[in-house]
Design a protein around this motif. Sequence first.
Motif, mmCIF file in Angstrom:
data_model
loop_
_atom_site.group_PDB
_atom_site.id
_atom_site.type_symbol
_atom_site.label_atom_id
_atom_site.label_comp_id
_atom_site.label_asym_id
_atom_site.label_seq_id
_atom_site.Cartn_x
_atom_site.Cartn_y
_atom_site.Cartn_z
ATOM 1 N N GLU A 9 38.661 -5.495 124.735
ATOM 2 C CA GLU A 9 38.236 -4.108 124.649
ATOM 3 C C GLU A 9 37.771 -3.651 123.268
ATOM 4 O O GLU A 9 37.360 -2.505 123.095
ATOM 5 N N TRP A 10 37.798 -4.528 122.268
ATOM 6 C CA TRP A 10 37.316 -4.084 120.959
ATOM 7 C C TRP A 10 35.794 -3.991 121.007
ATOM 8 O O TRP A 10 35.145 -4.810 121.654
ATOM 9 N N PRO A 11 35.224 -2.988 120.329
ATOM 10 C CA PRO A 11 33.760 -2.875 120.355
ATOM 11 C C PRO A 11 33.098 -4.066 119.657
ATOM 12 O O PRO A 11 33.686 -4.659 118.759
ATOM 13 N N VAL A 12 31.918 -4.387 120.105
ATOM 14 C CA VAL A 12 31.179 -5.477 119.472
ATOM 15 C C VAL A 12 30.107 -4.856 118.593
ATOM 16 O O VAL A 12 29.351 -3.995 119.045
ATOM 17 N N GLN A 13 30.063 -5.286 117.327
ATOM 18 C CA GLN A 13 29.095 -4.697 116.396
ATOM 19 C C GLN A 13 27.670 -4.933 116.886
ATOM 20 O O GLN A 13 27.337 -6.044 117.294
ATOM 21 N N GLY A 14 26.887 -3.881 116.866
ATOM 22 C CA GLY A 14 25.495 -4.021 117.256
ATOM 23 C C GLY A 14 25.268 -3.811 118.744
ATOM 24 O O GLY A 14 24.186 -3.463 119.169
ATOM 25 N N ALA A 15 26.317 -3.991 119.544
ATOM 26 C CA ALA A 15 26.161 -3.824 120.995
ATOM 27 C C ALA A 15 26.269 -2.334 121.330
ATOM 28 O O ALA A 15 26.906 -1.586 120.604
ATOM 29 N N PRO A 16 25.630 -1.903 122.437
ATOM 30 C CA PRO A 16 25.743 -0.491 122.800
ATOM 31 C C PRO A 16 27.201 -0.144 123.092
ATOM 32 O O PRO A 16 27.958 -0.980 123.575
ATOM 33 N N ARG A 17 27.566 1.084 122.754
ATOM 34 C CA ARG A 17 28.950 1.503 122.932
ATOM 35 C C ARG A 17 29.289 1.637 124.413
ATOM 36 O O ARG A 17 28.570 2.249 125.173
ATOM 37 N N ASP A 18 30.404 1.017 124.786
ATOM 38 C CA ASP A 18 30.849 1.095 126.167
ATOM 39 C C ASP A 18 31.684 2.362 126.325
ATOM 40 O O ASP A 18 32.701 2.528 125.678
ATOM 41 N N GLU A 19 31.212 3.269 127.168
ATOM 42 C CA GLU A 19 31.902 4.560 127.275
ATOM 43 C C GLU A 19 33.206 4.458 128.071
ATOM 44 O O GLU A 19 34.173 5.138 127.787
ATOM 45 N N GLY A 20 33.206 3.616 129.086
ATOM 46 C CA GLY A 20 34.416 3.501 129.907
ATOM 47 C C GLY A 20 35.485 2.730 129.153
ATOM 48 O O GLY A 20 35.219 1.683 128.591
ATOM 49 N N ARG A 21 36.673 3.255 129.152
ATOM 50 C CA ARG A 21 37.734 2.564 128.445
ATOM 51 C C ARG A 21 38.622 1.820 129.419
ATOM 52 O O ARG A 21 39.013 2.368 130.449
ATOM 53 N N ASP A 75 44.618 8.148 116.032
ATOM 54 C CA ASP A 75 43.703 8.384 114.902
ATOM 55 C C ASP A 75 42.243 8.181 115.322
ATOM 56 O O ASP A 75 41.872 7.142 115.869
ATOM 57 N N ASN A 76 41.436 9.195 115.011
ATOM 58 C CA ASN A 76 40.046 9.220 115.463
ATOM 59 C C ASN A 76 39.160 8.126 114.914
ATOM 60 O O ASN A 76 38.128 7.813 115.480
ATOM 61 N N GLU A 77 39.541 7.576 113.767
ATOM 62 C CA GLU A 77 38.705 6.520 113.210
ATOM 63 C C GLU A 77 39.177 5.137 113.606
ATOM 64 O O GLU A 77 38.749 4.126 113.039
ATOM 65 N N GLY A 78 40.057 5.091 114.591
ATOM 66 C CA GLY A 78 40.543 3.790 115.032
ATOM 67 C C GLY A 78 40.514 3.701 116.545
ATOM 68 O O GLY A 78 39.469 3.852 117.172
ATOM 69 N N ILE A 79 41.681 3.510 117.128
ATOM 70 C CA ILE A 79 41.774 3.348 118.583
ATOM 71 C C ILE A 79 41.410 4.667 119.280
ATOM 72 O O ILE A 79 40.869 4.679 120.381
ATOM 73 N N ALA A 80 41.712 5.771 118.598
ATOM 74 C CA ALA A 80 41.200 7.093 119.003
ATOM 75 C C ALA A 80 41.509 7.491 120.439
ATOM 76 O O ALA A 80 40.644 7.936 121.177
ATOM 77 N N LEU A 81 42.751 7.333 120.812
ATOM 78 C CA LEU A 81 43.150 7.790 122.139
ATOM 79 C C LEU A 81 43.642 9.236 122.003
ATOM 80 O O LEU A 81 44.482 9.520 121.157
ATOM 81 N N GLY A 82 43.124 10.125 122.824
ATOM 82 C CA GLY A 82 43.474 11.550 122.719
ATOM 83 C C GLY A 82 44.948 11.790 123.028
ATOM 84 O O GLY A 82 45.550 11.067 123.816
ATOM 85 N N ARG A 83 45.509 12.825 122.409
ATOM 86 C CA ARG A 83 46.950 13.068 122.575
ATOM 87 C C ARG A 83 47.322 13.347 124.034
ATOM 88 O O ARG A 83 48.429 13.039 124.473
ATOM 89 N N ARG A 84 46.390 13.893 124.790
ATOM 90 C CA ARG A 84 46.700 14.177 126.195
ATOM 91 C C ARG A 84 46.626 12.929 127.063
ATOM 92 O O ARG A 84 46.869 12.969 128.267
ATOM 93 N N ARG A 85 46.248 11.825 126.481
ATOM 94 C CA ARG A 85 46.192 10.567 127.234
ATOM 95 C C ARG A 85 47.447 9.731 127.015
ATOM 96 O O ARG A 85 47.545 8.594 127.474
ATOM 97 N N ILE A 86 48.391 10.328 126.292
ATOM 98 C CA ILE A 86 49.644 9.618 126.029
ATOM 99 C C ILE A 86 50.787 10.420 126.650
ATOM 100 O O ILE A 86 50.862 11.637 126.467
#
Length: 395
Positions: free
Chosen positions: A172-184, A213-224
Amino acid sequence: MTPTAPITQDVLTLPRKLPEGGLTNIVGLTRDQLRAALIAAGTPEKQAKMRLGQVWQWVYHWGVRDFAAMTNLAKDYRALLAEHFTIELPEVVSKQVSTDGTRKYLVRIAGGHEVEVVYIPETDRGTLCISSQVGCTLTCSFCHTGTQKLVRNLTAGEIVGQVMLARDDLGEWPVQGAPRDEGRLISNIVLMGMGEPLYNFDNVRDAMKVVMDNEGIALGRRRITLSTSGVVPEIARTATEIGCLLAVSFHATTDEVRDQLVPINKRWNIATLLDALRDYPGLSNSERITFEYVMLDGVNDTKEDAYRLVELLRGIPAKVNLIPFNEWPGAPYKRSSGNRIHAFADIIYNAGYASPIRTPRGEDIMAACGQLKSATERERKSARAIAADAGLAHG
Ligand code: SAH
Ligand code: SF4
């Protein structure tokens, strides 16, 4: 089975153990801790903010484990990092995949202890169920984890590490240069694995701050969602210091029955627990408290129980999650019949509360709620023996 063990939170908390060679593991350090550690390692103070941001992104956004791959850092700075730090996760000992797609990871942490992590894919979400302790000091009579004697708190790094190793396995880590996968794949996290999270509050909080933390895994607080058996004095901190959603293992409508099922009730009874929930700082209609209610045949599953539950909930924005009891070897209870569970759910629903029935997942691999217990659990040991095992001096 009557729980007899004392209610205690006296567990061994390992100090942040330095890995071999005195290297500091970056995983699980809060932003402030990592900044301080970077400065202590020789990062000039005026660069610290920038370096912190860069390293943080490599570790938590890109999932990089090798300093040499941090290509926007100068070569000698990468070398400096490698001299002082590691990026280490707990070791995955085994992975089992259920016929329904649920994955269970057995994970080994410092000292040779093991915890379990479960990934539950659903059509609209993917939930990762993580552990906060090895075993649990509480002895809820229907819970397999509660029969495990060996207990220690997980460090923040070991908690964050569970999320990272699941992302590794799911790719699930993003791949540099690849389009961002919106579905988590991991869209939600529940602290519903082994342990009582509110008895390991600081480490759970720090770990969730890293995960949110928004600059990392960035999971929203309501998702925990943090699930507690009812550690009343710590409940409010869940809202003020973490901000995530709260679930409470309620399970009974009289103190007499709850004393048997959730023995922490002897310390903080139903009325005291409900007072704390009514005062919960995060409470609103959009952030309701989940009342978990395990359906045990002939114990807590009558219509009278359902009506009493409705009365108890009055005034609290709540939803009720009915959990069909998951059996484990030697369990002293049976699952309520489907009819009973549905009749119970209807009463709650007709009173105006959502009352979903949780579908047991991963039962074939003993990954369902309350079935977790490391297979290689060892004999009961004193805190001294555990510390000796982990190579720590213990006074
Ligand atoms: N210690 C915390 C979180 C872990 S337990 C707590 O008790 O809330 C996660 C959920 O699984 C709790 O609601 C717990 O009561 C429930 N559970 C435990 N054993 C179970 C079993 N055998 N079948 C179904 N649910 C169970
Ligand atoms: Fe511990 Fe929760 Fe299991 Fe109770 S239900 S023994 S608090 S893990």
